[in-house]
Design a protein around this motif. Sequence first.
Motif, PDB file in Angstrom:
ATOM      1  N   VAL A  50     -66.117 -19.092  57.519  1.00 37.91           N
ATOM      2  CA  VAL A  50     -65.328 -18.352  58.551  1.00 37.91           C
ATOM      3  C   VAL A  50     -64.757 -19.484  59.620  1.00 37.91           C
ATOM      4  O   VAL A  50     -63.599 -19.283  60.325  1.00 37.91           O
ATOM      5  CB  VAL A  50     -66.151 -17.366  59.447  1.00 37.91           C
ATOM      6  N   VAL A  51     -65.395 -20.845  59.602  1.00 36.80           N
ATOM      7  CA  VAL A  51     -64.853 -21.771  60.533  1.00 36.80           C
ATOM      8  C   VAL A  51     -63.520 -22.254  60.097  1.00 36.80           C
ATOM      9  O   VAL A  51     -62.440 -22.274  60.987  1.00 36.80           O
ATOM     10  CB  VAL A  51     -65.699 -23.040  61.017  1.00 36.80           C
ATOM     11  N   PRO A  52     -63.388 -22.563  58.772  1.00 36.38           N
ATOM     12  CA  PRO A  52     -61.903 -23.130  58.292  1.00 36.38           C
ATOM     13  C   PRO A  52     -61.161 -21.880  58.314  1.00 36.38           C
ATOM     14  O   PRO A  52     -59.832 -22.029  58.535  1.00 36.38           O
ATOM     15  CB  PRO A  52     -62.595 -23.874  56.970  1.00 36.38           C
ATOM     16  N   LEU A  53     -61.490 -20.801  57.898  1.00 38.01           N
ATOM     17  CA  LEU A  53     -60.686 -19.592  57.921  1.00 38.01           C
ATOM     18  C   LEU A  53     -60.039 -19.525  59.395  1.00 38.01           C
ATOM     19  O   LEU A  53     -58.849 -19.033  59.284  1.00 38.01           O
ATOM     20  CB  LEU A  53     -61.397 -18.334  57.543  1.00 38.01           C
ATOM     21  N   ALA A  54     -60.738 -19.394  60.292  1.00 34.03           N
ATOM     22  CA  ALA A  54     -60.620 -19.270  61.699  1.00 34.03           C
ATOM     23  C   ALA A  54     -59.398 -20.319  62.122  1.00 34.03           C
ATOM     24  O   ALA A  54     -58.515 -19.965  62.784  1.00 34.03           O
ATOM     25  CB  ALA A  54     -61.407 -19.278  62.634  1.00 34.03           C
ATOM     26  N   ARG A  55     -59.730 -21.729  61.777  1.00 31.74           N
ATOM     27  CA  ARG A  55     -58.873 -22.627  62.006  1.00 31.74           C
ATOM     28  C   ARG A  55     -57.524 -22.497  61.494  1.00 31.74           C
ATOM     29  O   ARG A  55     -56.394 -22.801  62.164  1.00 31.74           O
ATOM     30  CB  ARG A  55     -59.374 -24.047  61.981  1.00 31.74           C
ATOM     31  N   ASP A  56     -57.568 -22.125  60.257  1.00 32.27           N
ATOM     32  CA  ASP A  56     -56.386 -22.023  59.325  1.00 32.27           C
ATOM     33  C   ASP A  56     -55.487 -21.096  59.998  1.00 32.27           C
ATOM     34  O   ASP A  56     -54.058 -20.919  60.107  1.00 32.27           O
ATOM     35  CB  ASP A  56     -56.522 -21.709  57.920  1.00 32.27           C
ATOM     36  N   PHE A  57     -56.222 -19.834  60.398  1.00 31.13           N
ATOM     37  CA  PHE A  57     -55.578 -18.673  61.183  1.00 31.13           C
ATOM     38  C   PHE A  57     -54.729 -19.011  62.229  1.00 31.13           C
ATOM     39  O   PHE A  57     -53.552 -18.800  62.713  1.00 31.13           O
ATOM     40  CB  PHE A  57     -56.500 -17.520  61.392  1.00 31.13           C
ATOM     41  N   ALA A  58     -55.575 -19.881  63.136  1.00 29.23           N
ATOM     42  CA  ALA A  58     -55.005 -20.361  64.361  1.00 29.23           C
ATOM     43  C   ALA A  58     -53.964 -21.178  64.230  1.00 29.23           C
ATOM     44  O   ALA A  58     -52.760 -21.251  64.787  1.00 29.23           O
ATOM     45  CB  ALA A  58     -55.966 -20.998  65.409  1.00 29.23           C
ATOM     46  N   ARG A  59     -54.009 -22.258  63.153  1.00 31.05           N
ATOM     47  CA  ARG A  59     -52.939 -23.063  62.979  1.00 31.05           C
ATOM     48  C   ARG A  59     -51.608 -22.173  62.446  1.00 31.05           C
ATOM     49  O   ARG A  59     -50.512 -22.580  62.897  1.00 31.05           O
ATOM     50  CB  ARG A  59     -53.214 -24.076  61.996  1.00 31.05           C
ATOM     51  N   GLN A  60     -51.708 -21.360  61.592  1.00 32.47           N
ATOM     52  CA  GLN A  60     -50.594 -20.496  61.416  1.00 32.47           C
ATOM     53  C   GLN A  60     -49.823 -19.826  62.759  1.00 32.47           C
ATOM     54  O   GLN A  60     -48.628 -19.795  62.525  1.00 32.47           O
ATOM     55  CB  GLN A  60     -50.910 -19.436  60.327  1.00 32.47           C
ATOM     56  N   ALA A  78     -52.066 -30.322  72.816  1.00 38.68           N
ATOM     57  CA  ALA A  78     -52.354 -29.066  73.173  1.00 38.68           C
ATOM     58  C   ALA A  78     -52.740 -28.331  72.027  1.00 38.68           C
ATOM     59  O   ALA A  78     -53.732 -27.471  72.182  1.00 38.68           O
ATOM     60  CB  ALA A  78     -51.250 -28.380  73.923  1.00 38.68           C
ATOM     61  N   ALA A  79     -52.099 -28.394  70.874  1.00 41.96           N
ATOM     62  CA  ALA A  79     -52.522 -27.636  69.723  1.00 41.96           C
ATOM     63  C   ALA A  79     -53.900 -27.820  69.044  1.00 41.96           C
ATOM     64  O   ALA A  79     -54.481 -27.169  68.423  1.00 41.96           O
ATOM     65  CB  ALA A  79     -51.217 -27.721  68.656  1.00 41.96           C
ATOM     66  N   GLU A  80     -54.011 -29.288  69.134  1.00 41.04           N
ATOM     67  CA  GLU A  80     -55.366 -29.756  68.711  1.00 41.04           C
ATOM     68  C   GLU A  80     -56.301 -29.126  69.417  1.00 41.04           C
ATOM     69  O   GLU A  80     -57.580 -28.939  68.879  1.00 41.04           O
ATOM     70  CB  GLU A  80     -55.286 -31.355  68.684  1.00 41.04           C
ATOM     71  N   ASP A  81     -56.302 -28.904  70.692  1.00 40.85           N
ATOM     72  CA  ASP A  81     -57.306 -28.462  71.599  1.00 40.85           C
ATOM     73  C   ASP A  81     -57.636 -27.286  71.377  1.00 40.85           C
ATOM     74  O   ASP A  81     -58.618 -26.569  71.232  1.00 40.85           O
ATOM     75  CB  ASP A  81     -56.935 -28.683  73.139  1.00 40.85           C
ATOM     76  N   VAL A  82     -56.575 -26.304  71.002  1.00 39.18           N
ATOM     77  CA  VAL A  82     -56.620 -24.800  70.745  1.00 39.18           C
ATOM     78  C   VAL A  82     -57.474 -24.647  69.295  1.00 39.18           C
ATOM     79  O   VAL A  82     -58.474 -24.166  69.130  1.00 39.18           O
ATOM     80  CB  VAL A  82     -55.216 -24.213  70.434  1.00 39.18           C
ATOM     81  N   LEU A  83     -57.170 -25.564  68.349  1.00 35.78           N
ATOM     82  CA  LEU A  83     -57.885 -25.475  67.119  1.00 35.78           C
ATOM     83  C   LEU A  83     -59.425 -26.017  67.355  1.00 35.78           C
ATOM     84  O   LEU A  83     -60.215 -25.390  66.836  1.00 35.78           O
ATOM     85  CB  LEU A  83     -57.377 -26.600  66.082  1.00 35.78           C
ATOM     86  N   LEU A  84     -59.611 -26.982  68.061  1.00 34.33           N
ATOM     87  CA  LEU A  84     -60.920 -27.359  68.434  1.00 34.33           C
ATOM     88  C   LEU A  84     -61.763 -26.135  69.153  1.00 34.33           C
ATOM     89  O   LEU A  84     -62.910 -25.819  69.036  1.00 34.33           O
ATOM     90  CB  LEU A  84     -61.096 -28.748  69.355  1.00 34.33           C
ATOM     91  N   VAL A  85     -61.252 -25.610  70.249  1.00 39.46           N
ATOM     92  CA  VAL A  85     -61.888 -24.456  70.853  1.00 39.46           C
ATOM     93  C   VAL A  85     -61.964 -23.167  69.848  1.00 39.46           C
ATOM     94  O   VAL A  85     -63.216 -22.654  69.768  1.00 39.46           O
ATOM     95  CB  VAL A  85     -60.862 -23.898  72.233  1.00 39.46           C
ATOM     96  N   VAL A  86     -61.309 -23.084  68.849  1.00 38.07           N
ATOM     97  CA  VAL A  86     -61.426 -21.739  67.929  1.00 38.07           C
ATOM     98  C   VAL A  86     -62.640 -22.230  67.195  1.00 38.07           C
ATOM     99  O   VAL A  86     -63.714 -21.621  66.846  1.00 38.07           O
ATOM    100  CB  VAL A  86     -60.225 -21.513  67.100  1.00 38.07           C
ATOM    101  N   SER A  87     -62.718 -23.480  66.672  1.00 37.84           N
ATOM    102  CA  SER A  87     -63.829 -23.985  65.801  1.00 37.84           C
ATOM    103  C   SER A  87     -65.175 -23.965  66.489  1.00 37.84           C
ATOM    104  O   SER A  87     -66.307 -23.503  66.067  1.00 37.84           O
ATOM    105  CB  SER A  87     -63.630 -25.315  65.364  1.00 37.84           C
TER     106      SER A  87
END
Length: 171
Positions: A50-60, A78-87
Amino acid sequence: MSTTRPYSPGDRGPESGDGGASGAPGGGGLAAPSGGRQARRLSLDGESGVVPLARDFARQALHAWGWLPAASADQRAAAEDVLLVVSELVTNACLHAEGPDELRISCDNKVLRVEVSDRGAGQPAPRTPHRAGRPGGHGMFIVQRLCLDWGVARTPGVAGKTVWAELGAPA
């Protein structure tokens, strides 16, 4: 800034219904309801990885909303911060709350909101005192440092909670 408020100041709470956006693993609809708010939703219940799945979803979502590809170092950060928070939020749900049920991401012109729902009863909090050299326990400290605000929303009579975090949109 740690908070136990269920919603950030001025927010009326989670969007009712599905906000016109839904998503199955690897998918997700994009909606722009009134007010220019865009939202995506991903079911994580019963999924593996789920963690890589969630990151890929957020990246899309970030690509669809114009955060990526980043035109400047500030926008990339800013985009990297979002991906880190999702993770971090999804990982915390995996480690401390029986796994995540759903990831929701919404964005307007100023704020991006990440919400992770789970069935856990616990209350997330940054480990205090924070010791950078100690392994583990850094997730909510990272969320606290990167976000404008964060909190936990609970629905009376319903098991679980939604941990939310808000980040500023890139300039």
